[in-house]
Design a protein around this motif. Sequence first.
Motif, PDB file in Angstrom:
ATOM      1  N   PRO A 190      32.682  40.702  34.477  1.00 45.09           N
ATOM      2  CA  PRO A 190      32.472  39.410  35.134  1.00 45.09           C
ATOM      3  C   PRO A 190      33.525  39.091  36.197  1.00 45.09           C
ATOM      4  O   PRO A 190      33.214  38.410  37.182  1.00 45.09           O
ATOM      5  CB  PRO A 190      32.510  38.395  33.986  1.00 45.09           C
ATOM      6  CG  PRO A 190      33.165  39.092  32.856  1.00 45.09           C
ATOM      7  CD  PRO A 190      32.845  40.545  33.020  1.00 45.09           C
ATOM      8  N   SER A 191      34.741  39.577  36.040  1.00 50.96           N
ATOM      9  CA  SER A 191      35.753  39.298  37.062  1.00 50.96           C
ATOM     10  C   SER A 191      35.431  40.031  38.359  1.00 50.96           C
ATOM     11  O   SER A 191      35.577  39.473  39.462  1.00 50.96           O
ATOM     12  CB  SER A 191      37.154  39.667  36.567  1.00 50.96           C
ATOM     13  OG  SER A 191      37.293  41.058  36.388  1.00 50.96           O
ATOM     14  N   VAL A 192      34.968  41.282  38.251  1.00 48.69           N
ATOM     15  CA  VAL A 192      34.581  42.025  39.454  1.00 48.69           C
ATOM     16  C   VAL A 192      33.307  41.428  40.056  1.00 48.69           C
ATOM     17  O   VAL A 192      33.180  41.315  41.281  1.00 48.69           O
ATOM     18  CB  VAL A 192      34.409  43.523  39.123  1.00 48.69           C
ATOM     19  CG1 VAL A 192      33.735  44.260  40.275  1.00 48.69           C
ATOM     20  CG2 VAL A 192      35.767  44.150  38.830  1.00 48.69           C
ATOM     21  N   ARG A 193      32.381  41.021  39.181  1.00 44.69           N
ATOM     22  CA  ARG A 193      31.180  40.365  39.695  1.00 44.69           C
ATOM     23  C   ARG A 193      31.551  39.103  40.480  1.00 44.69           C
ATOM     24  O   ARG A 193      31.018  38.841  41.555  1.00 44.69           O
ATOM     25  CB  ARG A 193      30.220  40.018  38.554  1.00 44.69           C
ATOM     26  CG  ARG A 193      28.884  39.455  39.054  1.00 44.69           C
ATOM     27  CD  ARG A 193      27.920  39.190  37.912  1.00 44.69           C
ATOM     28  NE  ARG A 193      27.591  40.402  37.170  1.00 44.69           N
ATOM     29  CZ  ARG A 193      26.718  41.296  37.600  1.00 44.69           C
ATOM     30  NH1 ARG A 193      26.100  41.138  38.759  1.00 44.69           N
ATOM     31  NH2 ARG A 193      26.469  42.371  36.874  1.00 44.69           N
ATOM     32  N   GLY A 194      32.497  38.347  39.950  1.00 42.46           N
ATOM     33  CA  GLY A 194      32.950  37.148  40.659  1.00 42.46           C
ATOM     34  C   GLY A 194      33.517  37.479  42.021  1.00 42.46           C
ATOM     35  O   GLY A 194      33.232  36.789  43.015  1.00 42.46           O
ATOM     36  N   ASP A 195      34.318  38.530  42.092  1.00 35.93           N
ATOM     37  CA  ASP A 195      34.912  38.932  43.364  1.00 35.93           C
ATOM     38  C   ASP A 195      33.838  39.313  44.376  1.00 35.93           C
ATOM     39  O   ASP A 195      33.888  38.897  45.544  1.00 35.93           O
ATOM     40  CB  ASP A 195      35.865  40.106  43.130  1.00 35.93           C
ATOM     41  CG  ASP A 195      36.520  40.579  44.410  1.00 35.93           C
ATOM     42  OD1 ASP A 195      37.498  39.953  44.845  1.00 35.93           O
ATOM     43  OD2 ASP A 195      36.038  41.570  44.992  1.00 35.93           O
ATOM     44  N   LEU A 196      32.861  40.088  43.936  1.00 34.29           N
ATOM     45  CA  LEU A 196      31.803  40.527  44.849  1.00 34.29           C
ATOM     46  C   LEU A 196      30.912  39.353  45.270  1.00 34.29           C
ATOM     47  O   LEU A 196      30.507  39.261  46.440  1.00 34.29           O
ATOM     48  CB  LEU A 196      30.970  41.630  44.190  1.00 34.29           C
ATOM     49  CG  LEU A 196      31.699  42.962  43.998  1.00 34.29           C
ATOM     50  CD1 LEU A 196      30.920  43.877  43.060  1.00 34.29           C
ATOM     51  CD2 LEU A 196      31.937  43.661  45.340  1.00 34.29           C
ATOM     52  N   LEU A 197      30.617  38.461  44.337  1.00 36.09           N
ATOM     53  CA  LEU A 197      29.815  37.275  44.677  1.00 36.09           C
ATOM     54  C   LEU A 197      30.567  36.382  45.667  1.00 36.09           C
ATOM     55  O   LEU A 197      29.966  35.823  46.589  1.00 36.09           O
ATOM     56  CB  LEU A 197      29.468  36.498  43.412  1.00 36.09           C
ATOM     57  CG  LEU A 197      28.453  37.169  42.472  1.00 36.09           C
ATOM     58  CD1 LEU A 197      28.422  36.446  41.127  1.00 36.09           C
ATOM     59  CD2 LEU A 197      27.056  37.179  43.108  1.00 36.09           C
TER      60      LEU A 197
END
Length: 239
Positions: A190-197
């Motif tokens: 979820p932290s990487v998803r947040g960064d990409l979003l």
Amino acid sequence: RLDDVMAVIYLVFNEGYAATAGEDWMRPDLAAEAVRLARMLADLAPDEPEVLGLQALLELQGSRTAARLSPDGTPVLLEAQDRSLWDRLMIRRGLAALRASSGLASGGRPVGRYFLQASIAAEHAGAARAEDTDWVRIAALYDVLARAAPGPVVEVNRAVAHGRAHGAAAGLAVLDAVDSSLLGDSPLLPSVRGDLLERAGRHEDAASAFGEAATRTRNAGERRVLLRRAEDNRARPHG
């Protein structure tokens, strides 16, 4: 077995470099001990390219230690670090070990995950500024690493690299293919998803992802960073 020894040293370093739990983001004493052990192992097995690759990886990553915390103790992510604080001696040692490993590989000795990860770390070490990073090269190296040592953590990191190299949508496509059940309650996905979003301008979704990651981490320093990024995204216009 040599592989087991290397794996233990790598685990010790990772726990020192980014602690899984507690108030402190890093445990530098553990990371430094792992580097010392990697150097000793390289002295004992100088003809093993993966041993040299491990030393290179730990030297290059360990060189960033002084830049990974702000004066008030807040974690500083790679792209925001003051690179003048990176330990140049460790970088030279790491690059020398990587060259020696590459030389052995060119003679037909097999290399694997440590050599490839060290090659990725060398790309960061060679960039004077974050914006100088050759993310296309790093993404290509992650593609090779994913074939040589497949796993969910490699795929998540590959998503980061593809997101930087080819755009947020490309990174999200890699991330969407990861089996989240293999990562359990880790905050990584979820932290990487947040960064990409966030990079895609989807700030409401990014805030939600960072918030989820914050609830998962057991490290107080990492939690502060994730909550701050969630707040920053909530404060931005939603796309």
